[in-house]
Design an enzyme around this catalytic site. Structure first.
Site, PDB file in Angstrom:
ATOM      1  N   ASP A 122     -29.015   4.911 -22.548  1.00  0.00           N
ATOM      2  CA  ASP A 122     -28.076   5.904 -23.077  1.00  0.00           C
ATOM      3  C   ASP A 122     -28.369   6.218 -24.544  1.00  0.00           C
ATOM      4  O   ASP A 122     -29.085   5.466 -25.222  1.00  0.00           O
ATOM      5  CB  ASP A 122     -26.647   5.346 -22.926  1.00  0.00           C
ATOM      6  CG  ASP A 122     -25.618   6.437 -22.686  1.00  0.00           C
ATOM      7  OD1 ASP A 122     -25.887   7.598 -23.033  1.00  0.00           O
ATOM      8  OD2 ASP A 122     -24.541   6.116 -22.151  1.00  0.00           O
ATOM      9  N   ASP A 129     -21.610  13.809 -18.148  1.00  0.00           N
ATOM     10  CA  ASP A 129     -20.459  12.909 -18.142  1.00  0.00           C
ATOM     11  C   ASP A 129     -19.289  13.521 -17.374  1.00  0.00           C
ATOM     12  O   ASP A 129     -18.275  12.870 -17.165  1.00  0.00           O
ATOM     13  CB  ASP A 129     -20.017  12.582 -19.578  1.00  0.00           C
ATOM     14  CG  ASP A 129     -20.742  11.360 -20.116  1.00  0.00           C
ATOM     15  OD1 ASP A 129     -21.430  10.681 -19.330  1.00  0.00           O
ATOM     16  OD2 ASP A 129     -20.616  11.080 -21.324  1.00  0.00           O
TER      17      ASP A 129
HETATM   18  C1  GLA Z   1     -22.056   7.752 -22.173  1.00  0.00           C
HETATM   19  C2  GLA Z   1     -22.550   7.853 -20.750  1.00  0.00           C
HETATM   20  C3  GLA Z   1     -21.509   7.337 -19.798  1.00  0.00           C
HETATM   21  C4  GLA Z   1     -21.188   5.901 -20.137  1.00  0.00           C
HETATM   22  C5  GLA Z   1     -20.737   5.799 -21.580  1.00  0.00           C
HETATM   23  C6  GLA Z   1     -20.609   4.360 -22.016  1.00  0.00           C
HETATM   24  O1  GLA Z   1     -21.018   8.628 -22.416  1.00  0.00           O
HETATM   25  O2  GLA Z   1     -22.924   9.161 -20.448  1.00  0.00           O
HETATM   26  O3  GLA Z   1     -21.951   7.446 -18.466  1.00  0.00           O
HETATM   27  O4  GLA Z   1     -22.332   5.117 -19.918  1.00  0.00           O
HETATM   28  O5  GLA Z   1     -21.668   6.419 -22.470  1.00  0.00           O
HETATM   29  O6  GLA Z   1     -20.226   4.238 -23.329  1.00  0.00           O
END
Ligand code: GLA
Length: 726
Positions: A475, A545
């Site tokens: 990420d 997301d």
């Molecule tokens: C990002 C990712 C999510 C999750 C969060 C965790 O937003 O896209 O899927 O993993 O971080 O903090």
């Protein structure tokens, strides 16, 4: 041979396109890109006229030939072409004029590679390389243009290298990767804009005089604009008409610019954004501009997309999971957020196993002091309060249940409240003495620095070696500000953005080599780095997301223009949805998530028995359709809901013997009008059956007459039709 250089005419051919240049008066002129025309010299199209206020190059007689009005292959600044340029160099005397003349052209077997940068590789395809050398004699600056011709895939790649062969230091102020000039302006620009949790929304606008540009100055390719654009004729549709694509194999700052100039011709350029860019080359040093994938289709946007799908799936994505079936996973993020422990994860795993899920992914929160997003990043040590007995105990427990195990990392980031930041505050991108900008209350590590990368690499390796971890979600949750590197002198600070990406690629290359059996999924707050560059390391990327199935229809539609379904991370989540509060049926969520890598992201221990039964069916269906979905030809059957009440797409096997039609009817209506879906890509003469439905239909009937969508109660109901040749 796909490449032919004769009598100053250089022609490249793919299955359906011709690309041509010509050396005229020492300059490299672009003569044609489009439908196949063989090796016909297309320079008869290139006309000259005395157009006032356009400069005439030294040594050219008369007033008709100006670089300002010619179609050029790689325009540089300062010699009479006043349009957007690809190359701007500042020399030791402060001048910025570069006059590129043709030197030589060379054809090589196979596809070139770019050191330290992702690029299409040859694999089992036929490919050839064209290298053209241009030179500014006065300053002894050389530019090598690279072209990779993938005949069968209808792809021509472009990249270039600038070499300082002079005696003085020079500063590169702009080095774009490519330019394509067109004779006319009668085209639309299609690009993909958005924001966090709503990436890659399609926008199509006619070109106008002046510049239309999209790009990123955020350090990452970004949620806001995707580094893939399309130019197409006004009449181009999904299934017919001329279109050109340009997809940047790069994950940092970019610019994609379309300029319509005074004489109504169009210039498309793409490369690293020149804002905050200044790269210093000492004598003998060189700079490589990343690759662009060009493709042409006269069978409309659908075919253009399929060209990219194949090229990225087969000649960008690498590693074990390029072909191996990816496990159906459950991710705990939307189930627990930061509030989990070993017992909770094992409960999820046990329930998941019963339904046929194959892997548990532990998301953010397992390390350092991390109970919310304000602390802990950089401290890649297991939090034993949450995972008593350590990671191995948890992973063994999950494996014993019969599931694989995956883990989340955010390697490029550091929290101010972390042991790492307290020990190495200068490892974060900040300007010494100046206050700095936070994003998600975190800072970005200076990945241009070897020692920073080495430290994180070791921590990550230790974790990956400590247990049977088979998947990593990588990420990156903020963009770059306060860009300044403690490792570089003042004059080289303009290199940091690019060196950061080079450092990232170096890290990714090493970690994927070291752990070849691990499936890496990319992520940047969802799809903030959804580009062909990242796909060289990550065969799949979390698409957004936003897990709301209805919003995903728009996001996945836009994404499909440039990227294959095999790269699209997509999960079924809970309702009401956490991002929008909307509720839709389990079936709809399943059908939409199946236009991707497929998985779940909800607390399965709290699911109703009815939903659990449906999950079992979905998993069986997904496994059954896996090859079709991941490797079949993808057809958009409608748009993203802008003009129709149905959003539909189809996967068709290469032999056209089977297809899977998927659709979501958006709004339910009283006294409803009937909706028909028109299939694509079938064999017109073959006879097909639709599973669970009565009747037999010719391909011609299903494509031209269509198939009736049943009237369904409630909004956002989905259909999935499996079509098979009898
Ligand atoms: C990002 C990712 C999510 C999750 C969060 C965790 O937003 O896209 O899927 O993993 O971080 O903090």
């Amino acid at each position: 041979m796909a490449i032919n250089c004769k009598d100053n005419v250089i022609t490249m051919e793919t299955r359906n396109s011709t690309y041509q240049m010509k050396v005229e008066k020492g300059f490299l002129i672009h003569t044609y890109y489009g439908e196949k025309v063989g090796d016909m010299d297309m320079s008869y199209l290139s006309r000259t006229i005395d157009r006032g206020f356009s400069g005439i190059p030294e040594g050219v007689k008369g007033r008709d030939f100006s670089l300002d009005t010619q179609l050029l292959e790689y325009p540089s600044y300062g010699t009479g072409d006043f349009r957007n340029d690809c190359l701007r160099v500042e020399y030791a005397d402060g001048s910025q004029v570069t006059d590129l003349k043709f030197v030589s052209c060379q054809v090589k077997d196979g596809k070139y590679a770019l050191e330290g940068l992702p690029a299409m590789y040859q694999g089992d395809k036929k490919a050839e390389t064209l290298e053209i050398t241009l030179k500014d004699e006065f300053k002894n600056l050389e530019v090598v243009l690279y072209y990779g011709v993938f005949e069968e895939l209808d792809i021509i790649t472009r990249a270039c290298r600038v070499i300082n062969k002079g005696q003085e230091k020079v500063s590169l102020l702009r080095v774009y990767s490519m330019c394509v000039d067109f004779y006319d302006r009668d085209m639309d620009l299609i690009h993909f804009y958005g924001r966090h949790a709503m990436e890659r929304v399609t926008e199509r606008t006619p070109l106008h005089h002046g510049m239309q540009s999209v790009g990123s100055r955020r350090g990452y390719s970004s949620h806001q604009y995707n580094p893939m654009v399309i130019l197409c004729k006004h009449n181009a549709t999904e299934d017919a008409g001329i279109c050109y694509g340009a997809s940047f194999v790069y994950s940092g700052n970019f610019a994609a610019e379309a300029e319509v100039a005074q004489a109504n011709n169009t210039r498309l350029t793409m490369g690293i954004h020149d804002a905050q860019f200044k790269f210093v080359l000492n004598p003998g040093e060189d700079f490589t501009a990343p690759e662009v994938l060009l493709s042409f289709s006269r069978q409309g946007l659908g075919q253009l997309s399929r060209n990219y799908h194949k090229a990225i799936r087969e000649n960008i994505c690498r590693g074990k999971y390029k072909n191996a079936r990816r496990p159906i996973l459950i991710n705990n993020w939307e189930a627990t957020y930061f509030d989990f422990n070993t017992d909770k994860l094992l409960d999820i795993a046990r329930e998941a196993k019963k339904l046929g899920i194959e892997m548990l992914v532990m998301d953010d929160g397992w390390f350092g002091k991390r109970d919310d997003d304000n602390s802990g990043l950089g401290d890649w040590f297991v939090n034993e309060k949450k995972l008593p007995g350590g990671l191995k105990k948890l992973v063994d427990g999950v494996n014993d249940i019969g599931l694989k195990f995956g883990i989340w990392f955010e390697p490029e980031m550091v929290s101010e409240d972390s042991e790492l930041f307290r020990a190495h505050p200068d490892w974060a991108l900040t300007v010494p003495g100046r206050s700095f900008t936070r994003g998600r209350n975190q800072l970005v590590l200076d990945f241009s620095r070897q020692e920073v990368r080495d430290y994180i690499f070791d921590r990550m390796s230790e974790i990956l070696e400590s247990a049977n971890i088979e998947y990593v979600k990588w990420d990156a949750n903020r963009h770059l500000t306060d860009v300044w590197s403690a490792a570089l002198p003042a004059e080289k600070q303009g290199e940091v953005f690019h060196r950061y990406i080079l450092g990232l690629y170096d890290f990714l290359e090493k970690i994927t080599q070291k752990f070849p059996d691990v499936l890496f999924e990319g992520c940047s707050g969802g799809g903030g780095r959804f580009d062909a560059g990242m796909m060289y390391y990550h065969p799949q990327i979390w698409c957004s997301d936003d897990t709301d199935a209805v919003e995903r229809l728009v996001i996945q539609y836009g994404t499909s223009f440039g990227y294959p379904v095999s790269t699209v991370g997509s999960h079924v989540s809970v309702c009401p949805n956490h991002q929008t509060g909307r509720s839709v049926s389990m079936k709809t969520r399943g059908v939409v998530a199946m236009a991707g890598t497929f998985g779940y992201e909800l607390d399965i221990t709290k699911m109703s028995q009815e939903d659990k039964e449906e999950v079992k069916v979905q998993i069986e269906d997904f496994k059954k359709y896996y090859e079709l979905i991941q490797r079949g030809d993808y057809y958009r059957l409608t748009d993203d809901g802008k003009t129709s009440n149905l959003v539909a797409w189809q996967f068709t096997s290469e032999d056209k013997k089977e297809a899977l039609v998927n659709g979501v009817v958006l709004k339910t209506r009283a006294n409803p009008v009937f909706i028909t879906v028109y299939l694509k890509g079938l064999n017109p003469d073959s006879v097909y059956e639709i599973e669970g439905q009565s009747g037999r239909f010719t391909g011609a009937a299903l494509m031209n007459g269509g198939y009736p969508i049943p009237v369904m109660p409630d909004d956002y109901q989905a259909v999935q039709l499996y079509v098979k040749e009898c």
